[in-house]
Write a protein that holds these residues in place. Structure first.
Motif, short mmCIF file in Angstrom:
data_model
loop_
_atom_site.label_atom_id
_atom_site.label_comp_id
_atom_site.label_asym_id
_atom_site.label_seq_id
_atom_site.Cartn_x
_atom_site.Cartn_y
_atom_site.Cartn_z
N SER A 136 -14.27 -44.70 71.67
CA SER A 136 -14.90 -44.05 72.67
C SER A 136 -14.30 -43.11 73.54
CB SER A 136 -16.03 -44.88 73.48
OG SER A 136 -16.87 -43.47 74.36
N CYS A 137 -14.43 -41.80 73.69
CA CYS A 137 -13.30 -40.91 74.24
C CYS A 137 -13.41 -39.13 74.10
CB CYS A 137 -11.77 -41.22 73.81
SG CYS A 137 -11.49 -40.79 71.81
N LEU A 138 -13.08 -38.76 74.39
CA LEU A 138 -13.02 -37.88 75.32
C LEU A 138 -12.59 -36.99 73.87
CD1 LEU A 138 -13.18 -36.52 78.49
CD2 LEU A 138 -14.95 -36.35 77.63
N PRO A 139 -13.14 -35.43 73.19
CA PRO A 139 -12.17 -35.34 71.98
C PRO A 139 -11.37 -34.69 72.01
CG PRO A 139 -14.85 -34.30 72.43
CD PRO A 139 -14.00 -34.62 73.75
N ALA A 140 -10.55 -34.60 72.58
CA ALA A 140 -9.52 -34.37 72.55
C ALA A 140 -8.84 -34.98 72.95
CB ALA A 140 -9.09 -33.00 73.76
N ASP A 141 -9.20 -36.30 73.01
CA ASP A 141 -8.53 -37.59 73.83
C ASP A 141 -8.13 -38.46 71.98
OD1 ASP A 141 -7.37 -36.79 76.54
OD2 ASP A 141 -9.16 -37.40 76.94
N ILE A 142 -8.83 -37.84 71.29
CA ILE A 142 -8.57 -39.02 70.02
C ILE A 142 -7.97 -39.61 69.56
CG2 ILE A 142 -9.41 -38.89 67.58
CD1 ILE A 142 -11.67 -37.03 68.68
N PRO A 143 -6.98 -40.66 69.29
CA PRO A 143 -5.82 -40.96 69.02
C PRO A 143 -5.76 -40.89 67.38
CG PRO A 143 -7.44 -43.17 69.68
CD PRO A 143 -7.62 -41.55 70.40
N GLU A 144 -4.60 -40.48 66.86
CA GLU A 144 -4.75 -40.21 65.29
C GLU A 144 -4.20 -41.36 64.45
OE1 GLU A 144 -1.46 -37.94 64.19
OE2 GLU A 144 -2.26 -36.28 64.51
N HIS A 145 -3.73 -42.58 65.54
CA HIS A 145 -4.02 -44.17 65.07
C HIS A 145 -3.54 -45.07 66.48
CE1 HIS A 145 0.29 -42.96 64.43
NE2 HIS A 145 0.64 -42.15 64.32
N ILE A 146 -3.67 -46.76 65.96
CA ILE A 146 -3.51 -47.00 67.00
C ILE A 146 -2.19 -48.01 66.19
CG2 ILE A 146 -3.76 -49.00 68.96
CD1 ILE A 146 -6.75 -47.58 68.71
N ASP A 147 -1.06 -48.70 66.97
CA ASP A 147 -0.21 -49.25 66.14
C ASP A 147 0.00 -50.42 66.49
OD1 ASP A 147 1.08 -47.07 65.28
OD2 ASP A 147 2.39 -46.50 66.52
N ILE A 148 0.15 -51.58 65.46
CA ILE A 148 0.63 -53.17 66.10
C ILE A 148 1.92 -53.02 65.36
CG2 ILE A 148 0.07 -55.38 64.98
CD1 ILE A 148 -2.85 -54.00 64.43
N ASP A 149 2.95 -53.76 66.39
CA ASP A 149 4.03 -53.94 65.94
C ASP A 149 3.34 -55.69 65.40
OD1 ASP A 149 6.64 -54.86 65.55
OD2 ASP A 149 7.21 -54.74 67.88
N VAL A 150 3.72 -56.11 64.32
CA VAL A 150 4.33 -57.34 63.66
C VAL A 150 5.09 -57.88 63.93
CG1 VAL A 150 1.94 -56.44 62.43
CG2 VAL A 150 3.92 -56.26 61.67
N ALA A 151 6.43 -57.34 64.02
CA ALA A 151 7.64 -58.05 64.14
C ALA A 151 7.85 -59.57 64.94
CB ALA A 151 8.70 -56.87 64.55
N PRO A 152 7.06 -59.36 65.66
CA PRO A 152 6.85 -61.11 65.89
C PRO A 152 6.22 -61.70 65.45
CG PRO A 152 6.84 -59.68 68.39
CD PRO A 152 6.44 -59.15 66.84
N LEU A 153 5.10 -61.56 64.55
CA LEU A 153 4.41 -62.34 64.13
C LEU A 153 5.13 -63.32 63.19
CD1 LEU A 153 1.93 -60.64 63.50
CD2 LEU A 153 2.30 -61.66 65.22
N LYS A 154 4.26 -64.85 63.15
CA LYS A 154 5.29 -65.63 62.05
C LYS A 154 4.56 -66.04 61.71
CE LYS A 154 9.01 -67.35 65.84
NZ LYS A 154 9.32 -68.41 66.74
N ILE A 155 4.25 -67.02 60.67
CA ILE A 155 2.95 -67.86 58.96
C ILE A 155 2.26 -67.81 60.86
CG2 ILE A 155 2.95 -69.38 58.08
CD1 ILE A 155 4.60 -66.92 56.74
N ASN A 156 0.65 -67.97 60.14
CA ASN A 156 -0.61 -68.23 60.76
C ASN A 156 -0.79 -67.51 61.78
OD1 ASN A 156 -0.91 -70.35 57.80
ND2 ASN A 156 0.28 -71.87 59.46
#
Length: 232
Positions: A136-156
């Protein structure tokens, strides 16, 4: 940044015949509604709409419609559209009027950034479980995408909505426990199954010919012993 403006034409008629006529002229039918005003039927160039849909912000793109013959422009977003299942061409598009000072709800795509340690070093599999979240946001503030940095993730390891950094200009509405990404263990190769009869060593079997030869020898010895006794 210059705001995107799409020129459209008013149309008075509706129906399949009108739609065919418009498509023959390189246009498609559409409708504009919302904002507390009556719906307006329009004709629009499908190439312009496809450019918007294929942009990074896609259907969340905010732009203006300029109606020919009227000195007014309205902020809109694409609400629905219809694509020909065979040709892949755009058939119809609906637009909703947007109030710039009122918050709206939109779906924003999740973008994966980096390479997970569990994938790079341990052969794990990155599973992108949820590809967009509701915000939910104002029309002018819609993000194009939301980033997830997966580099630290290990198995499971996994990332849930609750792990997303708080947005400065938007609020995430999707359930906080919803999984976005998980690093699954590598697929195990199944060992070939060996039949029990093949795996167990076979017990030694005395050849039948030997058994017969032994019995014959014993029978011959018994006969000779009997003959010896008869002579005595």
């Amino acid at each position: 940044m210059k705001e995107l403006v799409v020129e459209v034409q008013p149309r008075e008629q509706a129906g399949k015949n009108e739609s065919r006529r418009l498509r023959g002229q390189g246009m498609i039918p559409g409708i504009v509604y919302g904002g507390g005003k009556d719906p307006v039927q329009i004709a629009v160039n499908p190439k312009k709409i496809l450019e918007i849909l294929r942009s990074e912000s896609g259907a969340n793109t905010l732009f203006q419609l300029s109606l020919a013959g009227r000195d007014t422009r309205r902020h809109v977003m694409i609400r629905e559209y219809q694509v020909d299942p065979v040709k892949g061409s755009l058939m119809h598009a609906d637009f909703v009027r947007i109030q710039m000072d009122a918050a709206i709800e939109v779906d924003v795509p999740i973008r994966i950034v980096g390479e997970a340690t569990g994938v790079k070093l341990d052969g794990g599999i990155l599973e992108h479980v949820t590809r967009q979240v509701r915000v939910s946001c104002l029309p002018a503030d819609i993000p194009e995408h939301i980033d997830i940095d997966v580099a630290p993730l290990k198995i499971n390891d996994s990332v849930r909505v609750s792990d997303l950094p708080p947005g400065v200009k938007y609020k995430v509405l999707t359930d906080a426990d919803q999984t976005l990404v998980v690093i699954a263990p590598p697929a195990k190769e199944e060992a070939p199954v060996v039949a029990a009869a093949e795996a167990a060593p076979a017990a030694p079997v005395e050849p039948e010919v030997i058994k017969k030869g032994k019995a014959a020898a014993e029978e011959k010895a018994a006969v000779e012993e009997g003959e010896k006794k008869d002579k005595d």
